[in-house]
Design a protein around this motif. Structure first.
Motif, PDB file in Angstrom:
ATOM      1  N   GLY A  45       0.766  -1.232   0.000  1.00  0.00           N
ATOM      2  CA  GLY A  45       0.000   0.000   0.000  1.00  0.00           C
ATOM      3  C   GLY A  45       0.797   1.282   0.000  1.00  0.00           C
ATOM      4  N   THR A  46       2.128   1.207   0.049  1.00  0.00           N
ATOM      5  CA  THR A  46       2.952   2.398   0.019  1.00  0.00           C
ATOM      6  C   THR A  46       3.926   2.310  -1.140  1.00  0.00           C
ATOM      7  OG1 THR A  46       2.823   2.615   2.435  1.00  0.00           O
ATOM      8  CG2 THR A  46       4.588   3.836   1.319  1.00  0.00           C
ATOM      9  N   THR A  47       3.820   3.268  -2.058  1.00  0.00           N
ATOM     10  CA  THR A  47       4.701   3.285  -3.215  1.00  0.00           C
ATOM     11  C   THR A  47       6.111   3.605  -2.784  1.00  0.00           C
ATOM     12  OG1 THR A  47       2.874   3.997  -4.619  1.00  0.00           O
ATOM     13  CG2 THR A  47       5.098   4.354  -5.474  1.00  0.00           C
ATOM     14  N   ARG A  48       7.076   2.908  -3.357  1.00  0.00           N
ATOM     15  CA  ARG A  48       8.496   3.143  -3.057  1.00  0.00           C
ATOM     16  C   ARG A  48       9.015   4.247  -3.985  1.00  0.00           C
ATOM     17  NH1 ARG A  48      13.190  -1.356  -4.198  1.00  0.00           N
ATOM     18  NH2 ARG A  48      14.937   0.090  -4.088  1.00  0.00           N
ATOM     19  N   PHE A  49       9.581   5.286  -3.389  1.00  0.00           N
ATOM     20  CA  PHE A  49      10.201   6.373  -4.133  1.00  0.00           C
ATOM     21  C   PHE A  49      11.671   6.411  -3.763  1.00  0.00           C
ATOM     22  CE2 PHE A  49       5.806   7.705  -3.695  1.00  0.00           C
ATOM     23  CZ  PHE A  49       5.476   8.072  -4.993  1.00  0.00           C
TER      24      PHE A  49
END
Length: 157
Positions: A149-153
């Motif tokens: 649920g958390t995009t990796r940047f």
């Protein structure tokens, strides 16, 4: 591998100088397997990838590439990783910097086949059978498979 017309047009003006382009990686999952193809230009095994056309939404580009390259219909579920790929210099001297948007996708329909010639073969691989992939491609797949649920940047070079 076919170069999109808009890039050929840009190259008329910039020559071999670096172009900044956005691309997509569609990590297509079915049960406990992922769809991979063998690229016709360099023989590498990869998920479905492609360049976003001007004005095209990235998720639509991922679905388009899946249909064009592998003949499958997918649902694009989540953006899992955004990262800059190190500069690519092609044999003709063209240089490109790609911003990759990796998506977790679900297979909906179609038996995969090398639809447009960019892949010599495509098929389903078990998630524990990915030894042949490059480290970057393994990371792309892991970002999609392990997505919580958390995009990796990426925040640094």
């Amino acid at each position: 591998m076919a170069t999109p017309d808009f890039i050929l047009e840009l190259r008329r003006f910039v020559g071999n100088r670096p172009l900044s382009l956005s691309g997509v990686t569609a990590v297509i999952i079915r049960d406990e397997s992922v769809l991979l193809g063998r690229r016709s230009d360099n023989g590498a095994l990869t998920p479905i990838t492609g360049i976003i056309d001007p004005g095209e939404e990235p998720a639509i580009a991922a679905a388009r590439e899946a249909l064009e390259e592998a003949g499958v219909t997918i649902r694009v579920d989540s953006l899992t990783w955004v990262h800059q790929i190190p500069r690519v210099t092609y044999e003709n001297g063209d240089q490109t910097d790609y911003l990759d948007l990796t998506f977790r996708c679900t297979w909906l329909d179609g038996e995969p086949y090398p639809a447009d010639g960019e892949m010599t073969s495509v098929g389903w691989f078990q998630l524990d059978e990915l030894d042949e992939l490059s480290g970057d491609m393994k990371q792309r797949i892991a970002s999609a498979v392990d997505f919580r649920g958390t995009t990796r940047f990426e925040t640094g070079s």
